[in-house]
Design an enzyme around this catalytic site. Sequence first.
Site, PDB file in Angstrom:
ATOM      1  N   SER A  47     -12.897  -5.017   1.269  1.00 55.97           N
ATOM      2  CA  SER A  47     -14.011  -4.960   0.164  1.00 55.97           C
ATOM      3  C   SER A  47     -15.785  -5.156   0.346  1.00 55.97           C
ATOM      4  CB  SER A  47     -13.679  -5.013  -1.475  1.00 55.97           C
ATOM      5  OG  SER A  47     -12.484  -4.400  -1.364  1.00 55.97           O
TER       6      SER A  47
ATOM      7  N   LEU B  65     -17.836  -3.107   0.827  1.00 54.24           N
ATOM      8  CA  LEU B  65     -18.893  -1.962   0.180  1.00 54.24           C
ATOM      9  C   LEU B  65     -18.455  -2.062  -1.244  1.00 54.24           C
ATOM     10  CD1 LEU B  65     -19.154   0.720   2.818  1.00 54.24           C
ATOM     11  CD2 LEU B  65     -20.793  -0.996   2.401  1.00 54.24           C
ATOM     12  N   GLY B  66     -17.516  -3.363  -1.858  1.00 56.17           N
ATOM     13  CA  GLY B  66     -17.301  -3.317  -2.839  1.00 56.17           C
ATOM     14  C   GLY B  66     -16.879  -2.112  -3.575  1.00 56.17           C
ATOM     15  N   PHE B  67     -16.099  -1.875  -3.396  1.00 56.56           N
ATOM     16  CA  PHE B  67     -15.127  -0.008  -3.517  1.00 56.56           C
ATOM     17  C   PHE B  67     -16.565   0.890  -3.805  1.00 56.56           C
ATOM     18  CE2 PHE B  67     -12.160  -3.313  -6.473  1.00 56.56           C
ATOM     19  CZ  PHE B  67     -11.548  -2.924  -5.561  1.00 56.56           C
TER      20      PHE B  67
ATOM     21  N   TYR C 178       0.438  -1.213   0.359  1.00 54.31           N
ATOM     22  CA  TYR C 178       0.298  -0.515   0.027  1.00 54.31           C
ATOM     23  C   TYR C 178       0.959   1.202   0.721  1.00 54.31           C
ATOM     24  CZ  TYR C 178      -3.796  -3.304   1.348  1.00 54.31           C
ATOM     25  OH  TYR C 178      -4.530  -4.201   1.573  1.00 54.31           O
TER      26      TYR C 178
ATOM     27  N   LEU D 137     -21.942  -0.290  -3.071  1.00 55.73           N
ATOM     28  CA  LEU D 137     -23.015  -1.007  -2.026  1.00 55.73           C
ATOM     29  C   LEU D 137     -23.216   0.228  -1.291  1.00 55.73           C
ATOM     30  CD1 LEU D 137     -21.996  -4.677  -1.113  1.00 55.73           C
ATOM     31  CD2 LEU D 137     -23.933  -3.171  -2.429  1.00 55.73           C
TER      32      LEU D 137
ATOM     33  N   GLY E 285     -23.805   2.726  -3.152  1.00 60.16           N
ATOM     34  CA  GLY E 285     -25.221   3.456  -4.164  1.00 60.16           C
ATOM     35  C   GLY E 285     -25.018   4.846  -4.644  1.00 60.16           C
ATOM     36  N   LYS E 286     -23.568   4.795  -3.907  1.00 62.77           N
ATOM     37  CA  LYS E 286     -23.556   6.265  -5.483  1.00 62.77           C
ATOM     38  C   LYS E 286     -22.648   6.299  -6.515  1.00 62.77           C
ATOM     39  CE  LYS E 286     -18.085   6.246  -4.365  1.00 62.77           C
ATOM     40  NZ  LYS E 286     -17.061   6.017  -2.874  1.00 62.77           N
TER      41      LYS E 286
END
Length: 343
Positions: free
Chosen positions: A232, A234-236, A53, A239, A241-242
Amino acid sequence: MKYTTLPNTDIRVSKICLGSMTWGQQNTEAEGHEQLEYAIDKGVNFIDTAELYSVPARKETQGSTEKIIGTWLQKTKKRDEVVIATKIVGPRDFVKHIRTGGFTKEEFADAIHKSLQRLQTDYIDLYQLHWPERTTNFFGVRGYTHDEAEEWSDNFNEILGYLSDFKKEGKIREIGLSNETPYGVMRYVEEARKGAPKMITVQNPYNLLNRKDEIGLTEVLHRENVGHLPYSPLGFGQLTGKYLDETPKNARVTLFPQFSRYHNDNSFKATRAYNEIAKKHGISLTQMALAFVNERPFVTSNIIGATSLAQLEENIGSIDITLSDTILKEIEAVHEQIPNPAP
Protein backbone atom coordinates in the site's frame (compact mmCIF):
# COMPACT_ATOMS: atom_id res chain seq x y z
CA MET A 1 15.12 -1.38 -13.20
CA LYS A 2 17.21 -1.59 -10.04
CA TYR A 3 17.89 -4.85 -8.22
CA THR A 4 18.92 -6.17 -4.84
CA THR A 5 18.91 -9.52 -3.10
CA LEU A 6 16.54 -10.83 -0.46
CA PRO A 7 18.48 -10.53 2.83
CA ASN A 8 20.67 -13.47 3.78
CA THR A 9 20.14 -15.08 0.34
CA ASP A 10 21.42 -14.93 -3.22
CA ILE A 11 17.87 -14.46 -4.58
CA ARG A 12 18.01 -11.40 -6.88
CA VAL A 13 14.84 -9.30 -6.93
CA SER A 14 13.76 -6.06 -8.55
CA LYS A 15 13.35 -3.05 -6.28
CA ILE A 16 9.78 -2.88 -7.56
CA CYS A 17 7.58 -5.87 -6.72
CA LEU A 18 4.35 -6.46 -8.63
CA GLY A 19 1.39 -6.74 -6.27
CA SER A 20 -1.55 -8.75 -7.55
CA MET A 21 -4.43 -8.64 -5.09
CA THR A 22 -6.86 -7.00 -7.54
CA TRP A 23 -6.59 -9.86 -10.03
CA GLY A 24 -9.77 -11.90 -9.85
CA GLN A 25 -12.19 -9.13 -8.88
CA GLN A 26 -11.15 -5.68 -10.08
CA ASN A 27 -9.02 -7.22 -12.84
CA THR A 28 -9.71 -10.14 -15.16
CA GLU A 29 -7.32 -12.98 -15.91
CA ALA A 30 -6.44 -11.37 -19.26
CA GLU A 31 -5.66 -8.06 -17.52
CA GLY A 32 -3.53 -9.84 -14.92
CA HIS A 33 -1.55 -11.53 -17.70
CA GLU A 34 -1.17 -8.19 -19.47
CA GLN A 35 0.20 -6.58 -16.30
CA LEU A 36 2.63 -9.45 -15.81
CA GLU A 37 3.94 -9.16 -19.36
CA TYR A 38 4.36 -5.39 -19.08
CA ALA A 39 6.10 -5.58 -15.70
CA ILE A 40 8.47 -8.35 -16.80
CA ASP A 41 9.32 -6.34 -19.92
CA LYS A 42 10.25 -3.40 -17.66
CA GLY A 43 12.58 -5.55 -15.58
CA VAL A 44 10.30 -6.48 -12.67
CA ASN A 45 10.97 -10.07 -11.60
CA PHE A 46 9.31 -10.15 -8.16
CA ILE A 47 5.59 -11.03 -7.81
CA ASP A 48 3.60 -11.00 -4.57
CA THR A 49 0.35 -12.84 -3.98
CA ALA A 50 -1.50 -14.75 -1.21
CA GLU A 51 -3.92 -17.62 -0.76
CA LEU A 52 -6.43 -15.00 0.46
CA TYR A 53 -6.45 -13.01 -2.78
CA SER A 54 -8.26 -11.54 -4.59
CA VAL A 55 -9.34 -8.71 -2.28
CA PRO A 56 -11.75 -8.21 -0.61
CA ALA A 57 -11.72 -11.71 0.86
CA ARG A 58 -14.63 -13.76 -0.48
CA LYS A 59 -15.19 -17.51 -0.63
CA GLU A 60 -16.20 -17.24 -4.28
CA THR A 61 -12.94 -15.60 -5.39
CA GLN A 62 -10.46 -17.03 -2.87
CA GLY A 63 -7.32 -18.25 -4.62
CA SER A 64 -8.22 -16.58 -7.90
CA THR A 65 -5.08 -14.43 -7.98
CA GLU A 66 -2.74 -17.39 -7.55
CA LYS A 67 -4.65 -19.17 -10.32
CA ILE A 68 -4.16 -16.22 -12.68
CA ILE A 69 -0.42 -16.24 -12.00
CA GLY A 70 -0.42 -19.99 -12.49
CA THR A 71 -2.05 -19.87 -15.90
CA TRP A 72 0.44 -17.19 -16.97
CA LEU A 73 3.37 -19.32 -15.80
CA GLN A 74 1.98 -22.33 -17.65
CA LYS A 75 1.43 -20.30 -20.81
CA THR A 76 4.77 -18.49 -20.86
CA LYS A 77 7.08 -21.06 -19.23
CA LYS A 78 8.83 -18.18 -17.41
CA ARG A 79 8.91 -19.71 -13.93
CA ASP A 80 12.71 -19.50 -13.76
CA GLU A 81 12.61 -15.78 -14.61
CA VAL A 82 10.48 -14.69 -11.65
CA VAL A 83 10.56 -14.75 -7.86
CA ILE A 84 7.16 -15.57 -6.38
CA ALA A 85 6.04 -14.69 -2.87
CA THR A 86 2.77 -15.90 -1.38
CA LYS A 87 1.19 -16.14 2.08
CA ILE A 88 -0.82 -18.31 4.44
CA VAL A 89 -3.66 -16.61 6.31
CA GLY A 90 -3.67 -16.45 10.08
CA PRO A 91 -6.74 -17.29 12.15
CA ARG A 92 -9.38 -14.56 11.88
CA ASP A 93 -13.16 -14.63 11.54
CA PHE A 94 -13.16 -13.12 8.05
CA VAL A 95 -11.05 -15.98 6.62
CA LYS A 96 -12.82 -18.98 8.13
CA HIS A 97 -13.81 -19.96 4.59
CA ILE A 98 -10.10 -20.63 3.94
CA ARG A 99 -8.84 -22.27 7.16
CA THR A 100 -9.45 -22.18 10.89
CA GLY A 101 -6.64 -24.18 12.48
CA GLY A 102 -3.94 -21.53 12.79
CA PHE A 103 -0.28 -22.18 12.04
CA THR A 104 -0.22 -25.94 12.58
CA LYS A 105 1.77 -28.40 10.50
CA GLU A 106 -1.45 -29.69 8.96
CA GLU A 107 -2.59 -26.20 7.96
CA PHE A 108 0.80 -25.36 6.50
CA ALA A 109 0.75 -28.57 4.47
CA ASP A 110 -2.74 -27.83 3.18
CA ALA A 111 -1.99 -24.18 2.38
CA ILE A 112 1.34 -24.86 0.65
CA HIS A 113 -0.07 -27.74 -1.39
CA LYS A 114 -3.03 -25.65 -2.60
CA SER A 115 -0.87 -22.61 -3.42
CA LEU A 116 1.56 -24.76 -5.41
CA GLN A 117 -1.36 -26.29 -7.28
CA ARG A 118 -2.95 -22.94 -8.11
CA LEU A 119 0.39 -21.38 -9.07
CA GLN A 120 1.26 -24.43 -11.20
CA THR A 121 4.76 -24.57 -9.78
CA ASP A 122 6.87 -26.96 -7.73
CA TYR A 123 8.21 -24.38 -5.28
CA ILE A 124 7.50 -21.01 -3.68
CA ASP A 125 10.42 -18.57 -3.40
CA LEU A 126 9.19 -16.63 -0.36
CA TYR A 127 6.48 -18.01 1.93
CA GLN A 128 5.00 -15.51 4.38
CA LEU A 129 2.69 -15.56 7.39
CA HIS A 130 -0.03 -13.10 6.36
CA TRP A 131 -0.48 -11.88 9.94
CA PRO A 132 0.32 -13.29 13.39
CA GLU A 133 -1.87 -15.71 15.29
CA ARG A 134 -1.81 -13.54 18.38
CA THR A 135 -3.90 -10.39 18.75
CA THR A 136 -1.85 -7.26 18.13
CA ASN A 137 -2.12 -3.84 16.51
CA PHE A 138 -2.22 -4.25 12.75
CA PHE A 139 -4.76 -3.38 10.02
CA GLY A 140 -5.17 0.26 10.97
CA VAL A 141 -4.84 0.03 14.75
CA ARG A 142 -2.38 2.56 16.13
CA GLY A 143 -1.85 1.30 19.69
CA TYR A 144 -1.55 -2.14 21.27
CA THR A 145 -4.07 -3.17 23.93
CA HIS A 146 -3.11 -6.26 25.90
CA ASP A 147 -5.72 -8.97 26.48
CA GLU A 148 -4.89 -11.09 29.55
CA ALA A 149 -7.58 -13.60 28.58
CA GLU A 150 -6.18 -14.20 25.11
CA GLU A 151 -5.64 -17.88 24.30
CA TRP A 152 -2.33 -17.89 22.45
CA SER A 153 0.81 -19.94 23.00
CA ASP A 154 4.39 -18.79 22.47
CA ASN A 155 4.91 -21.07 19.46
CA PHE A 156 7.52 -19.17 17.41
CA ASN A 157 10.00 -22.04 17.46
CA GLU A 158 7.31 -24.59 16.63
CA ILE A 159 6.21 -22.58 13.57
CA LEU A 160 9.79 -22.29 12.37
CA GLY A 161 10.20 -26.04 12.82
CA TYR A 162 7.24 -26.72 10.55
CA LEU A 163 8.51 -24.30 7.92
CA SER A 164 11.98 -25.82 8.14
CA ASP A 165 10.52 -29.18 7.13
CA PHE A 166 8.91 -27.67 4.03
CA LYS A 167 12.19 -25.94 3.16
CA LYS A 168 13.98 -29.28 3.38
CA GLU A 169 11.36 -30.79 1.07
CA GLY A 170 12.08 -28.04 -1.49
CA LYS A 171 8.50 -26.72 -1.49
CA ILE A 172 9.55 -23.30 -0.17
CA ARG A 173 12.92 -21.57 -0.47
CA GLU A 174 12.73 -18.76 2.10
CA ILE A 175 10.29 -17.52 4.75
CA GLY A 176 8.98 -14.14 5.83
CA LEU A 177 6.34 -12.25 7.80
CA SER A 178 3.53 -9.82 7.09
CA ASN A 179 1.61 -7.38 9.28
CA GLU A 180 4.11 -8.06 12.06
CA THR A 181 5.36 -5.88 14.90
CA PRO A 182 8.88 -5.31 16.28
CA TYR A 183 8.11 -7.80 19.06
CA GLY A 184 7.13 -10.55 16.60
CA VAL A 185 10.06 -9.96 14.28
CA MET A 186 12.55 -10.04 17.19
CA ARG A 187 11.05 -13.23 18.63
CA TYR A 188 11.58 -14.97 15.29
CA VAL A 189 15.10 -13.51 15.06
CA GLU A 190 15.93 -14.88 18.51
CA GLU A 191 14.80 -18.35 17.48
CA ALA A 192 17.01 -18.11 14.39
CA ARG A 193 20.00 -17.43 16.67
CA LYS A 194 19.36 -20.87 18.20
CA GLY A 195 19.49 -22.58 14.80
CA ALA A 196 15.96 -22.22 13.41
CA PRO A 197 15.53 -20.86 9.86
CA LYS A 198 15.41 -17.07 9.69
CA MET A 199 12.46 -14.94 8.70
CA ILE A 200 14.21 -12.81 6.06
CA THR A 201 11.51 -10.22 5.32
CA VAL A 202 8.47 -8.49 6.77
CA GLN A 203 5.70 -7.13 4.57
CA ASN A 204 3.87 -4.23 6.22
CA PRO A 205 1.94 -1.16 5.09
CA TYR A 206 4.26 1.81 4.61
CA ASN A 207 3.66 5.12 2.84
CA LEU A 208 3.65 8.88 3.39
CA LEU A 209 0.49 8.54 5.48
CA ASN A 210 1.70 5.57 7.52
CA ARG A 211 5.33 5.60 8.62
CA LYS A 212 4.77 3.96 12.01
CA ASP A 213 7.29 1.20 11.23
CA GLU A 214 10.00 3.85 11.56
CA ILE A 215 9.22 4.17 15.28
CA GLY A 216 10.60 0.78 16.31
CA LEU A 217 10.70 -1.74 13.51
CA THR A 218 13.26 -0.15 11.22
CA GLU A 219 15.99 -0.35 13.86
CA VAL A 220 15.30 -4.10 14.06
CA LEU A 221 15.48 -4.37 10.27
CA HIS A 222 18.86 -2.64 10.08
CA ARG A 223 20.48 -4.38 13.02
CA GLU A 224 19.15 -7.87 12.25
CA ASN A 225 19.37 -7.73 8.44
CA VAL A 226 15.66 -8.28 7.78
CA GLY A 227 14.15 -6.80 4.63
CA HIS A 228 11.06 -4.59 4.47
CA LEU A 229 8.51 -5.19 1.70
CA PRO A 230 6.14 -2.20 1.91
CA TYR A 231 2.61 -2.70 0.68
CA SER A 232 0.00 0.00 0.00
CA PRO A 233 2.73 2.55 -0.86
CA LEU A 234 -0.03 4.74 -2.34
CA GLY A 235 -2.46 4.30 0.56
CA PHE A 236 -5.19 2.53 -1.43
CA GLY A 237 -4.86 5.20 -4.10
CA GLN A 238 -5.15 8.17 -1.74
CA LEU A 239 -1.58 9.24 -2.56
CA THR A 240 -2.36 9.48 -6.26
CA GLY A 241 -4.47 12.52 -5.39
CA LYS A 242 -7.47 11.10 -7.24
CA TYR A 243 -9.76 11.40 -4.22
CA LEU A 244 -8.96 15.06 -3.49
CA ASP A 245 -11.56 16.56 -5.81
CA GLU A 246 -13.85 13.67 -6.69
CA THR A 247 -14.74 10.06 -5.97
CA PRO A 248 -13.78 7.97 -9.03
CA LYS A 249 -16.45 5.41 -9.91
CA ASN A 250 -14.20 2.37 -10.30
CA ALA A 251 -11.64 3.11 -7.59
CA ARG A 252 -11.10 0.61 -4.80
CA VAL A 253 -12.52 2.72 -1.98
CA THR A 254 -15.58 3.52 -4.10
CA LEU A 255 -16.18 -0.15 -4.90
CA PHE A 256 -15.28 -1.40 -1.43
CA PRO A 257 -16.05 1.31 1.18
CA GLN A 258 -14.63 -0.84 3.98
CA PHE A 259 -11.12 0.07 2.74
CA SER A 260 -11.34 3.60 4.11
CA ARG A 261 -8.42 3.72 6.53
CA TYR A 262 -6.67 6.40 4.40
CA HIS A 263 -9.76 8.59 4.11
CA ASN A 264 -9.94 10.38 7.44
CA ASP A 265 -9.69 14.17 7.68
CA ASN A 266 -6.00 14.27 8.58
CA SER A 267 -5.14 11.92 5.72
CA PHE A 268 -6.80 14.29 3.28
CA LYS A 269 -5.06 17.26 4.88
CA ALA A 270 -1.66 15.57 4.61
CA THR A 271 -2.34 14.37 1.06
CA ARG A 272 -3.15 17.91 -0.06
CA ALA A 273 0.10 19.15 1.48
CA TYR A 274 2.12 16.40 -0.23
CA ASN A 275 0.35 17.15 -3.49
CA GLU A 276 1.43 20.78 -3.29
CA ILE A 277 5.05 19.69 -2.84
CA ALA A 278 4.86 17.43 -5.89
CA LYS A 279 3.27 20.14 -8.05
CA LYS A 280 5.85 22.68 -6.91
CA HIS A 281 8.66 20.42 -8.09
CA GLY A 282 7.03 19.29 -11.32
CA ILE A 283 6.40 15.62 -10.55
CA SER A 284 3.21 13.69 -9.94
CA LEU A 285 2.11 12.95 -6.39
CA THR A 286 2.06 9.26 -7.31
CA GLN A 287 5.69 9.19 -8.34
CA MET A 288 6.83 11.31 -5.42
CA ALA A 289 5.06 9.00 -2.97
CA LEU A 290 6.51 5.87 -4.58
CA ALA A 291 10.01 7.32 -4.97
CA PHE A 292 9.98 8.17 -1.27
CA VAL A 293 9.33 4.52 -0.41
CA ASN A 294 11.78 3.22 -3.02
CA GLU A 295 14.60 5.27 -1.48
CA ARG A 296 14.17 4.22 2.16
CA PRO A 297 17.38 2.43 3.21
CA PHE A 298 15.49 -0.37 4.96
CA VAL A 299 13.27 -1.19 1.95
CA THR A 300 14.12 -4.31 -0.03
CA SER A 301 11.37 -4.05 -2.65
CA ASN A 302 8.33 -1.79 -2.99
CA ILE A 303 5.08 -3.68 -3.67
CA ILE A 304 3.11 -1.66 -6.20
CA GLY A 305 -0.31 -2.52 -7.59
CA ALA A 306 -2.45 -1.17 -10.39
CA THR A 307 -5.76 -1.82 -12.08
CA SER A 308 -4.72 -0.37 -15.46
CA LEU A 309 -1.59 -0.41 -17.60
CA ALA A 310 -1.40 3.39 -17.44
CA GLN A 311 -1.21 3.22 -13.64
CA LEU A 312 1.31 0.38 -13.82
CA GLU A 313 3.54 2.35 -16.19
CA GLU A 314 3.61 5.35 -13.86
CA ASN A 315 4.18 3.19 -10.78
CA ILE A 316 7.08 1.23 -12.25
CA GLY A 317 8.53 4.45 -13.67
CA SER A 318 8.99 5.76 -10.13
CA ILE A 319 12.19 3.69 -9.91
CA ASP A 320 13.90 6.28 -12.13
CA ILE A 321 13.04 9.23 -9.87
CA THR A 322 15.42 10.52 -7.21
CA LEU A 323 13.97 12.99 -4.71
CA SER A 324 16.09 16.03 -3.97
CA ASP A 325 17.12 17.01 -0.46
CA THR A 326 14.74 19.96 -0.75
CA ILE A 327 11.75 17.70 -1.51
CA LEU A 328 12.70 15.35 1.32
CA LYS A 329 12.91 18.26 3.78
CA GLU A 330 9.49 19.52 2.69
CA ILE A 331 8.05 16.01 3.09
CA GLU A 332 9.49 15.82 6.61
CA ALA A 333 7.93 19.17 7.48
CA VAL A 334 4.48 17.83 6.61
CA HIS A 335 5.18 14.62 8.50
CA GLU A 336 6.15 16.62 11.59
CA GLN A 337 2.82 18.45 11.45
CA ILE A 338 0.62 15.44 10.59
CA PRO A 339 2.46 12.25 11.58
CA ASN A 340 0.98 8.89 10.58
CA PRO A 341 -2.65 9.93 10.06
CA ALA A 342 -3.52 6.46 8.70
CA PRO A 343 -1.68 3.72 10.64
